[in-house]
Design an enzyme around this catalytic site. Structure first.
Site, short mmCIF file in Angstrom:
data_model
loop_
_atom_site.label_atom_id
_atom_site.label_comp_id
_atom_site.label_asym_id
_atom_site.label_seq_id
_atom_site.Cartn_x
_atom_site.Cartn_y
_atom_site.Cartn_z
N ARG A 6 -23.53 76.12 -23.29
CA ARG A 6 -23.36 77.58 -22.74
C ARG A 6 -24.09 78.29 -20.84
O ARG A 6 -23.77 78.34 -19.90
CB ARG A 6 -22.79 78.15 -23.56
CG ARG A 6 -22.48 80.27 -22.72
CD ARG A 6 -21.57 80.55 -23.87
NE ARG A 6 -21.78 80.68 -25.84
CZ ARG A 6 -23.43 81.39 -25.71
NH1 ARG A 6 -23.41 81.91 -24.96
NH2 ARG A 6 -22.95 81.01 -26.68
N TYR A 32 -8.96 87.48 -0.91
CA TYR A 32 -8.11 86.10 -1.71
C TYR A 32 -7.67 87.01 -2.80
O TYR A 32 -7.91 88.59 -3.73
CB TYR A 32 -9.37 85.52 -2.73
CG TYR A 32 -9.01 85.02 -3.34
CD1 TYR A 32 -7.93 83.65 -2.85
CD2 TYR A 32 -8.54 84.70 -5.01
CE1 TYR A 32 -6.92 82.39 -3.71
CE2 TYR A 32 -8.59 83.97 -5.82
CZ TYR A 32 -7.45 82.71 -4.99
OH TYR A 32 -7.19 81.85 -6.19
N ASP A 87 -17.33 86.05 0.17
CA ASP A 87 -16.76 84.66 -0.94
C ASP A 87 -17.15 83.82 0.97
O ASP A 87 -16.26 84.54 1.68
CB ASP A 87 -15.77 85.22 -0.75
CG ASP A 87 -15.42 84.40 -1.46
OD1 ASP A 87 -14.97 83.05 -1.31
OD2 ASP A 87 -14.25 84.34 -2.54
N LYS A 145 -12.20 74.46 -3.98
CA LYS A 145 -11.93 74.23 -2.57
C LYS A 145 -13.18 73.19 -2.18
O LYS A 145 -12.80 71.61 -2.81
CB LYS A 145 -11.60 75.45 -1.95
CG LYS A 145 -11.38 76.76 -2.74
CD LYS A 145 -9.76 75.80 -3.30
CE LYS A 145 -9.03 77.12 -3.93
NZ LYS A 145 -9.08 78.67 -3.74
#
Ligand SMILES: *Cc1c(COP(=O)(O)O)cnc(C)c1O
Length: 398
Positions: free
Chosen positions: A61, A114, A186, A211
């Site tokens: 983790r 976004y 971003d 993406k």
């Protein structure tokens, strides 16, 4: 570490992050380490690793060798000191905002971010007593006034989705520095191949790896890069909040990224050719692509980007009814919500980024009902243009 001063972007996307890692059984490829934990033969060594005195892994983790190799690859492409990763692009965004903002703070951003990011700003931060100021995307006077009033974070995205506007990162980062605000960008649409926000004054650059970085629409993840100190702060938040990238998805990104520059260069070329072709088509009202000299932000794009990207949008005469006829006729394009993969992907904002807005809200955001978001794939350009040509023939001139 790969020599950042001499290696090119293709070399870095292939070798970046790979040579620092111990190779399992002399494999040439980074292994997928599915192990949840890592074992030590004595307590002292284990404790040194746990206290970060000695490099190593404790629990996946927190860190994992496959995930680390992916982070290092992106870090080298963004010329950053440090990087950490997340289960999705949205996890990267929410963890960055969550670790830098506290009650009473203020964040300045733009209206064209976004859709998911916009939801965080409108729905999730205000109840935590974090003030959000969303400005008109290219209204520098307004953005600079709001920054000067004081804020902890300036959050930018460029090119924007689906309007493909370009924002001057350097100029706004300069304004943010004056009030001591952190600048987060971003960079999903541009990719590190076309744009490096850290070099333009940003403190944190982030990507939805789902993406372009992965490029094959088969893995979900996010990544951020910045100074060791800031990235550590976000890492501390993420390791406890638990939005960890899985080793299998990290491996898909590592493999995908080896062709990042090849793909992005082809996508830049295809998008430019398609934008030029669409611009002269009688059924097309408007084409938004920063590579076009007619694009209102073309000059800024030229200054801060090495390539104009694979994303464009255009509006078709006849609005939503017309795109309902035309889009399903495309043979070489998925109608889908993602972008940045090897296949061409198309979708109207009415079904993707702005599905929850009313027609009036979309109009106010400058999104006509006949707008199509087009993510150029790496297919042969002749085929993509012929495909658009035959599909547009189903529309009757009005
Ligand atoms: C897709 C996307 C995101 C969110 O990423 P996920 O991996 O889907 O969570 C954030 N920003 C931009 C610009 C995107 O295109």
């Amino acid at each position: 570490m790969t020599d950042q001063t001499s290696a090119g972007q293709s070399t870095l996307s292939i070798w970046g992050g790979e040579q620092e890692h111990e190779l399992y059984e002399r494999s040439t490829q980074v292994p997928v380490v599915h192990s949840v934990s890592f074992t030590y033969k004595d307590i002292d060594t284990w404790q040194d690793v746990a206290l970060e005195k000695t490099p190593g892994h404790i629990y996946s983790r927190n860190t994992n060798p496959t995930v680390r190799a992916f982070e290092d690859k992106v870090r080298e492409l963004e010329s950053a000191e440090a990087a950490t990763s997340f289960a999705s692009g949205m996890a990267a965004i929410s963890n960055v905002l969550g670790s830098f903002l506290k009650p009473g703070d203020r964040v300045v951003s733009i209206k064209d971010s976004y859709g998911g990011t916009n939801r965080i700003f409108n729905d999730f931060l205000p109840p935590l007593n974090i003030e959000v100021c969303l400005c008109e995307t290219t209204d520098y006077a307004q953005i600079e006034t709001e920054i000067a009033k004081g804020c902890q974070v300036l959050y930018l995205e460029t090119p924007t989705n689906p309007t493909i506007k370009i924002i001057d990162i350097k100029r706004l980062a300069g304004a943010a520095k004056k009030v001591g605000a952190l600048v987060v960008v971003d960079n999903t649409f541009a990719t590190p191949i076309n744009q490096n926000p850290l070099r333009l004054g940003a403190d944190i650059v982030l990507h939805s790896a789902s993406k372009y970085l992965g490029g094959h629409a088969d893995a979900l993840g996010g990544v951020i890069c910045g100074s060791a100190e800031l990235v550590k702060q976000v890492y501390r938040y993420r390791e406890i909040n638990g939005a960890t990238l899985s080793p299998m998805d990290a491996y898909s990104f590592i493999r995908g990224m080896k062709t990042l520059k090849l793909r992005v260069e082809r996508q830049n070329e295809n998008a430019m050719a398609i934008a030029n072709w669409l611009q002269q088509h009688p059924m097309i009202e408007q084409v938004n692509y920063p590579g076009l000299e007619t694009h209102p932000n073309h000059d800024i794009a030229r200054q801060q980007m090495r390539g104009f990207g694979g994303m464009l949008s255009f509006s078709v005469t006849g609005g939503l009814d017309a795109i309902k006829i035309f889009l399903p006729k495309l043979q070489y394009a998925h109608m889908a919500a993602n972008l940045g993969c090897v296949e061409t992907v198309v979708g109207p904002p009415v079904t993707t980024s702005h599905v929850e807005c009313s027609a009036e809200e979309r109009a106010a955001a400058g999104i006509p009902e006949g707008l199509v978001r087009y993510s150029a794939g790496i297919e042969d350009i002749e085929d993509l243009i012929a495909d658009l040509d035959q599909a547009l023939r189903y529309l009757k001139p009005q």
